[in-house]
Design an enzyme around this catalytic site. Structure first.
Site, PDB file in Angstrom:
ATOM      1  N   HIS A  43      -8.665   1.744  -5.792  1.00  0.00           N
ATOM      2  CA  HIS A  43      -7.805   0.879  -4.960  1.00  0.00           C
ATOM      3  C   HIS A  43      -6.354   1.295  -5.157  1.00  0.00           C
ATOM      4  O   HIS A  43      -5.925   1.590  -6.279  1.00  0.00           O
ATOM      5  CB  HIS A  43      -7.955  -0.589  -5.349  1.00  0.00           C
ATOM      6  CG  HIS A  43      -9.334  -1.115  -5.139  1.00  0.00           C
ATOM      7  ND1 HIS A  43      -9.795  -1.509  -3.909  1.00  0.00           N
ATOM      8  CD2 HIS A  43     -10.355  -1.293  -6.008  1.00  0.00           C
ATOM      9  CE1 HIS A  43     -11.043  -1.921  -4.031  1.00  0.00           C
ATOM     10  NE2 HIS A  43     -11.406  -1.792  -5.296  1.00  0.00           N
ATOM     11  N   TYR A  81       0.791  -1.234   0.000  1.00  0.00           N
ATOM     12  CA  TYR A  81       0.000   0.000   0.000  1.00  0.00           C
ATOM     13  C   TYR A  81       0.820   1.278   0.000  1.00  0.00           C
ATOM     14  O   TYR A  81       0.255   2.364  -0.087  1.00  0.00           O
ATOM     15  CB  TYR A  81      -0.948  -0.001   1.207  1.00  0.00           C
ATOM     16  CG  TYR A  81      -1.882  -1.185   1.199  1.00  0.00           C
ATOM     17  CD1 TYR A  81      -2.893  -1.284   0.250  1.00  0.00           C
ATOM     18  CD2 TYR A  81      -1.746  -2.216   2.117  1.00  0.00           C
ATOM     19  CE1 TYR A  81      -3.743  -2.376   0.211  1.00  0.00           C
ATOM     20  CE2 TYR A  81      -2.593  -3.320   2.096  1.00  0.00           C
ATOM     21  CZ  TYR A  81      -3.585  -3.387   1.145  1.00  0.00           C
ATOM     22  OH  TYR A  81      -4.424  -4.469   1.112  1.00  0.00           O
TER      23      TYR A  81
END
Length: 155
Positions: A101, A26
């Site tokens: 995302h 991430y």
């Protein structure tokens, strides 16, 4: 659409841990960094930026956007793969919805390959890290502007 469109950017569970949770997946930017990116990308639009770890609260935010927003960007996180209730809430919207995302779910574990949110989203932006949000914001606001111009022409 008002002079200054309102864009909701909603974030699901665990995104409050950006920068420390699995940075190899991430990245190292925090959620505050992502919010700042969204606000810059939105220009003059008003950005309502929220994160919650609770499914019902996320649904409440979607329902609020139904009344107050011109467009919605949503990173449903894990709820995208599991929540029919979130899908049902999103189905009530008449504004553009863009799913976002940080990572590319299609390149990850098999259970991440299906998103309930994708069924109602105008588009999905994924895999570009925090830049995914910038792209999603621009896409959502562009769709809202097109929608507004179409409505103006039909009058």
């Amino acid at each position: 659409m008002p002079d200054s469109p309102v864009l909701y950017v909603l974030n699901g569970p665990n995104l409050n841990l950006l920068g420390v949770r699995e940075p190899e997946v991430y990245g190292r930017e925090t959620l505050a960094d992502v919010q700042a990116r969204c606000e810059r990308a939105a220009g003059d639009a008003t950005v309502v930026f929220r994160q919650t770890n609770h499914e019902g609260e996320l649904i409440d935010h979607v329902q609020e956007a139904r009344e107050k927003a011109d467009a919605l960007v949503i990173n449903p996180a894990g709820y995208g793969h599991t929540s029919v209730a979130l899908l049902d809430a999103l189905k009530t919207l008449t504004i553009p919805v863009v799913e976002c995302h940080l990572s590319n779910p299609a390149a990850r574990e098999r259970f991440r390959h299906r998103s309930y949110v994708s069924a109602v989203a105008a588009g999905v932006v994924s895999g570009f890290g925090p830049v995914s949000y910038e792209l999603a914001v621009k896409a959502a606001l562009g769709l809202a502007q097109e929608r507004s111009q179409s409505a103006d022409r039909s009058i």
